[in-house]
Design an enzyme around this catalytic site. Structure first.
Site, PDB file in Angstrom:
ATOM      1  N   ARG A 183      -6.173   5.871  -7.703  1.00  0.00           N
ATOM      2  CA  ARG A 183      -5.857   7.642  -7.552  1.00  0.00           C
ATOM      3  C   ARG A 183      -5.337   8.306  -9.298  1.00  0.00           C
ATOM      4  O   ARG A 183      -6.185   9.224  -9.009  1.00  0.00           O
ATOM      5  CB  ARG A 183      -4.236   7.346  -6.866  1.00  0.00           C
ATOM      6  N   LEU A 213       0.946  -1.178  -0.290  1.00  0.00           N
ATOM      7  CA  LEU A 213      -0.189  -0.063  -0.208  1.00  0.00           C
ATOM      8  C   LEU A 213       1.111   1.429   0.167  1.00  0.00           C
ATOM      9  O   LEU A 213       2.234   1.468   0.814  1.00  0.00           O
ATOM     10  CB  LEU A 213      -0.905  -0.129   0.772  1.00  0.00           C
ATOM     11  N   ASP A 214       0.659   2.654  -1.103  1.00  0.00           N
ATOM     12  CA  ASP A 214       1.768   3.724  -0.691  1.00  0.00           C
ATOM     13  C   ASP A 214       1.309   3.985   0.863  1.00  0.00           C
ATOM     14  O   ASP A 214       0.695   3.897   1.383  1.00  0.00           O
ATOM     15  CB  ASP A 214       0.648   4.297  -1.255  1.00  0.00           C
ATOM     16  N   LYS A 215       2.688   4.945   1.308  1.00  0.00           N
ATOM     17  CA  LYS A 215       2.625   5.283   1.966  1.00  0.00           C
ATOM     18  C   LYS A 215       1.647   5.650   2.952  1.00  0.00           C
ATOM     19  O   LYS A 215       1.233   5.646   4.217  1.00  0.00           O
ATOM     20  CB  LYS A 215       3.773   6.267   1.931  1.00  0.00           C
TER      21      LYS A 215
END
EC number: 5.4.99.-
Length: 336
Positions: A245, A133-135
């Site tokens: 996104r 998962l993205d930060k």
């Protein structure tokens, strides 16, 4: 060294000059890290053109330890057995060590948490990261503790749920309201030409194009006729970097708080009243939460499913939108 070919990009010039020593991607990273200067002036743009006679100097930092170390970082563990561990990752936590983030990551935390229960994947005891998962994205993650679990989970993620073993669902707050309550976005993704860290929708014939499909469903609308924003569920059919996104921005509904793909939408907050505008303008991340993860247990074959509530920051963001809404309308999410 002295530049000999005028008009050449800085990264190209250095990559050619250092052929066999440093790759072009490594050269670009050094430039962006401020380790390269032209005529004693630091340069951070790899595409900066060099002129004949200019002096180019660079520094290659000493290599940092490649193996992560165990760190006592609290984890929200949803489930754990001898084969795997499922956690609810908070926003702000980097998954894997890398340049600029060698410590303080999920891997560092898992090494401490799991201790001697990890198998020697590749000859080194480390947790098996099979997805990321993205930060700044929160939510459910599964991590392998054994070689068997690593192989099985990696295979399930590679299938992207097409064989029915896995499901990944996210909740996102997006600007505006999609024209359809349920939709499918199919658009290939590739690296952005303007920013190597970003992705963009590209022609499928491009060499780096990766097929990507996202399904979405509108759960709640905010703002009545004004249609300020919406809470949506996104289900992944593929798993590309920044997929949700980029796809939501592509159809004109970027995620609230996503400065990479929807920064120009922040100005919309000023039209929503002082209280909600303050919440939105201070929201520190993209409003994206991986709330559901289903998979087949690698050892037993048992179907497993985990869900988490929205974190406090997104819940407060939704409350702010509800207070400025005329009459939000909702619908129940139905799993595929």
């Amino acid at each position: 060294m002295e530049a000999a070919q005028a008009g050449q990009r800085l990264d190209q010039f250095l990559a050619q000059a250092l052929a066999g020593e440093l790759s072009r991607s490594r050269v670009q990273a050094l430039i962006e890290a401020g380790e390269v200067s032209v005529d004693d002036a630091p340069v951070v743009a790899p595409k900066r053109k060099v002129a004949a006679g200019e002096s180019v100097a660079f520094t290659v930092p000493e290599a940092e330890a490649p193996e992560p170390i165990a760190e006592d970082i609290p984890l929200d563990v949803l489930y754990e057995d001898a084969h795997l561990v499922v956690i609810d990752k908070p926003a702000g936590l980097v998954v894997h060590p890398g340049p600029g983030n060698w410590t303080g990551t999920l891997v560092n935390a898992l090494l401490f948490h799991c201790g001697d229960t990890l198998s020697g994947i590749g000859g080194v005891k480390r947790p098996g990261i099979v997805h990321r998962l993205d930060k700044e994205t929160s939510g459910v993650m599964v991590v392998a503790k054994t070689d068997l679990a690593h192989r099985s989970l990696a295979d399930q993620f590679a299938a992207h749920g097409r064989d029915g073993r896995m499901e990944r669902a996210y909740q996102a707050v997006v600007w505006g309201v999609p024209s359809r309550p349920v939709g499918r976005i199919e658009a290939a993704l590739g690296r952005s030409n303007s920013d190597r860290m970003k992705r963009t929708v590209v022609n499928e014939e491009r060499a780096d194009a990766k097929h990507a499909v996202t399904h979405f469903q509108v759960l709640e609308r905010f703002g009545g006729a004004a249609e300020h924003a919406a809470l949506v569920v996104c289900v992944l059919e593929t798993g590309r970097t920044h997929q949700i996104r980029v796809h939501m921005a592509h159809i004109g509904h970027p995620l609230v708080g996503d400065d990479a793909y929807g920064a120009h939408f922040r100005s919309k907050a000023r039209k929503l009243g002082q209280d909600v505008a303050g919440i939105i303008e201070n929201f520190p991340r993209q409003a994206l939460h991986a709330f559901r993860l289903g998979f087949e247990h690698p050892a037993t074959g048992e179907p497993m499913e985990f869900e988490t509530e929205l974190p406090v920051d997104i819940a407060e963001l939704l409350d702010g939108f509800r207070h400025c809404a005329e009459e939000p309308r909702g619908s129940a999410y139905k799993s595929r």
